[in-house]
Enzyme design. Structure first.
Site, PDB file in Angstrom:
ATOM      1  N   ASN A  48      30.728  56.109   0.122  1.00 28.43           N
ATOM      2  CA  ASN A  48      29.712  55.264   0.761  1.00 28.43           C
ATOM      3  C   ASN A  48      28.908  54.444  -0.251  1.00 28.43           C
ATOM      4  O   ASN A  48      27.748  54.092  -0.005  1.00 28.43           O
ATOM      5  CB  ASN A  48      28.759  56.132   1.602  1.00 28.43           C
ATOM      6  CG  ASN A  48      28.213  55.379   2.797  1.00 28.43           C
ATOM      7  OD1 ASN A  48      28.807  54.414   3.252  1.00 28.43           O
ATOM      8  ND2 ASN A  48      27.071  55.826   3.303  1.00 28.43           N
TER       9      ASN A  48
ATOM     10  N   LYS B 296      29.237  59.051   9.992  1.00 31.21           N
ATOM     11  CA  LYS B 296      30.369  58.728  10.850  1.00 31.21           C
ATOM     12  C   LYS B 296      31.565  58.161  10.084  1.00 31.21           C
ATOM     13  O   LYS B 296      32.599  57.903  10.679  1.00 31.21           O
ATOM     14  CB  LYS B 296      29.955  57.725  11.926  1.00 31.21           C
ATOM     15  CG  LYS B 296      28.892  58.257  12.866  1.00 31.21           C
ATOM     16  CD  LYS B 296      28.658  57.397  14.081  1.00 31.21           C
ATOM     17  CE  LYS B 296      28.750  55.941  13.877  1.00 31.21           C
ATOM     18  NZ  LYS B 296      28.462  55.146  15.087  1.00 31.21           N
TER      19      LYS B 296
ATOM     20  N   LEU C  66      35.731  53.021  16.167  1.00 34.08           N
ATOM     21  CA  LEU C  66      36.162  54.020  17.136  1.00 34.08           C
ATOM     22  C   LEU C  66      34.961  54.499  17.944  1.00 34.08           C
ATOM     23  O   LEU C  66      33.836  54.575  17.423  1.00 34.08           O
ATOM     24  CB  LEU C  66      36.814  55.209  16.417  1.00 34.08           C
ATOM     25  CG  LEU C  66      38.106  54.925  15.643  1.00 34.08           C
ATOM     26  CD1 LEU C  66      38.582  56.185  14.929  1.00 34.08           C
ATOM     27  CD2 LEU C  66      39.199  54.391  16.554  1.00 34.08           C
TER      28      LEU C  66
ATOM     29  N   LEU D 192      34.839  58.123   8.189  1.00 35.13           N
ATOM     30  CA  LEU D 192      35.945  59.080   8.212  1.00 35.13           C
ATOM     31  C   LEU D 192      36.964  58.750   7.129  1.00 35.13           C
ATOM     32  O   LEU D 192      37.069  57.606   6.675  1.00 35.13           O
ATOM     33  CB  LEU D 192      36.636  59.074   9.575  1.00 35.13           C
ATOM     34  CG  LEU D 192      35.746  59.361  10.789  1.00 35.13           C
ATOM     35  CD1 LEU D 192      36.562  59.245  12.071  1.00 35.13           C
ATOM     36  CD2 LEU D 192      35.100  60.733  10.672  1.00 35.13           C
TER      37      LEU D 192
ATOM     38  N   ASP E 190      35.067  55.641  -1.687  1.00 38.69           N
ATOM     39  CA  ASP E 190      33.966  55.268  -2.585  1.00 38.69           C
ATOM     40  C   ASP E 190      32.699  56.066  -2.338  1.00 38.69           C
ATOM     41  O   ASP E 190      31.651  55.779  -2.910  1.00 38.69           O
ATOM     42  CB  ASP E 190      33.649  53.774  -2.424  1.00 38.69           C
ATOM     43  CG  ASP E 190      33.012  53.460  -1.074  1.00 38.69           C
ATOM     44  OD1 ASP E 190      33.227  54.238  -0.125  1.00 38.69           O
ATOM     45  OD2 ASP E 190      32.293  52.451  -0.983  1.00 38.69           O
TER      46      ASP E 190
ATOM     47  N   LEU F 270      39.509  48.258  11.716  1.00 44.96           N
ATOM     48  CA  LEU F 270      38.691  49.397  12.145  1.00 44.96           C
ATOM     49  C   LEU F 270      37.638  49.683  11.078  1.00 44.96           C
ATOM     50  O   LEU F 270      37.971  50.067   9.948  1.00 44.96           O
ATOM     51  CB  LEU F 270      39.574  50.626  12.371  1.00 44.96           C
ATOM     52  CG  LEU F 270      40.596  50.507  13.493  1.00 44.96           C
ATOM     53  CD1 LEU F 270      41.474  51.754  13.556  1.00 44.96           C
ATOM     54  CD2 LEU F 270      39.921  50.273  14.838  1.00 44.96           C
TER      55      LEU F 270
ATOM     56  N   GLY G 283      40.779  50.629   6.353  1.00 45.65           N
ATOM     57  CA  GLY G 283      40.406  50.326   4.971  1.00 45.65           C
ATOM     58  C   GLY G 283      40.741  51.480   4.042  1.00 45.65           C
ATOM     59  O   GLY G 283      40.246  52.601   4.212  1.00 45.65           O
TER      60      GLY G 283
END
Length: 310
Positions: A217, A249, A237, A251, A215, A191, A211
């Site tokens: 992003n 997006k 998702l 999460l 970090d 995912l 995962g």
């Protein structure tokens, strides 16, 4: 004379010595006045006043006089007895309260057991899912210690939510082996929000990989790249199909985990997203994005502030 008959008995020799020529002898017609106390002294020469109040009254002694004549130990014993008698009603009341307390504790324990049995009955109605979820914890070298601790909290949250779910996934286990060594590649789906594939529904025969990376992003696309390199399936998702968000997006691990648990229960992606995503992300169903009054549908507080993840 009468006293001569006493001299004949050996046990009364001290009396003979007492009645020497130097001591005048009184006649039997004039008895000596009794000056002794009504009470008989004990071996220590102290008067015993442990009798009843009537006996003390007949002896001509009141309580104060009796206490003065008593030894310290006797006075202490008598006062203790008096105190014990005075507190009889108090002791009776305490015993009654103690019995009532024990009764309430027994009733409370019975109620608690009944409540526990009710929870067990509800728990038996839970239907576990065959779907498997995996948290990939191989990104430690990309995180600072602070972010590693955040990931640890997120995994704890996943475990707690799974125990409360109506359709829990298989129990979380910590394994040192790589997931590709435990599960066939064709059954794995990574995912990742960077995947071009969008999930329409969950296949409960599959094992979905999340995962475990916090970090902020900094490493964009790393999970998607890893899935491609390992030759396993990947998907994101269907977040954009059902809700609009004010933030990115990406999460947290626990958010993805909870959304999947919610979908397994509700079988509705929109309800799953809205019920899990926190308010700070501004997630609202599509078509309601301009209605600010409906932003409270999420019902989530900012308790997840420290659980943000990539």
């Amino acid at each position: 004379m009468k006293y001569l008959s006493l001299v004949e008995k050996p046990v009364n020799k001290p009396i003979q010595k007492l009645m020497s020529s130097e001591t005048p002898i009184e006649s039997p017609e004039e008895p000596k006045e009794n000056t002794m106390s009504p009470e008989v002294p004990d071996v220590e020469g102290k008067v015993k006043c442990s009798g009843s109040p009537v006996e003390r009254q007949e002896a001509g002694l009141n309580m104060e006089e009796c206490l003065e004549l008593m030894s310290k130990r006797q006075r202490k014993k008598l006062l203790k007895q008096k105190q014990w008698e005075e507190q009889k009603d108090l002791r009776r009341q305490k015993r009654k309260e103690k019995r009532q307390k024990r009764k309430q504790e027994r009733q409370s324990k019975l109620d608690s057991n009944n409540e526990g049995n009710d929870r067990k009955r509800v728990r038996r109605e839970v239907v576990p899912s065959t779907l498997r979820l995996i948290v990939d914890c191989s990104f430690d070298d990309l995180m600072v210690l602070k972010d590693v601790k955040k990931l640890h909290k997120q995994i704890q949250r996943c475990y707690a939510e799974n125990r409360k779910a109506f359709h829990p996934v298989q129990d979380i286990q910590i394994r040192t082996e790589h997931y590709t060594e435990l599960i066939k590649k064709e059954d794995l789906v990574y995912l990742t929000s960077d995947s071009p594939d969008v999930l329409s529904e969950l296949d409960e025969k599959k094992a979905y990989v999340i995962g475990g990376l916090v970090d902020h992003n900094h490493h964009k696309g790393i999970t998607y790249q890893k899935a491609v390199e390992q030759g396993i399936g990947h998907a994101q998702l269907p977040l954009g199909n059902f809700v609009k968000m004010n933030s990115r997006k990406v999460l947290a691990v626990n958010h993805v985990f909870e959304i999947i648990l919610a979908y397994l229960e509700k079988r509705d992606w929109k309800e799953a997203f809205v019920s899990v995503l926190p308010q700070r992300k501004g997630a609202v169903p599509l078509g309601e994005a301009n209605d600010s009054s409906k932003r409270a549908l999420s019902g989530k507080e900012d308790e997840d502030n420290d659980l943000e993840s990539n």
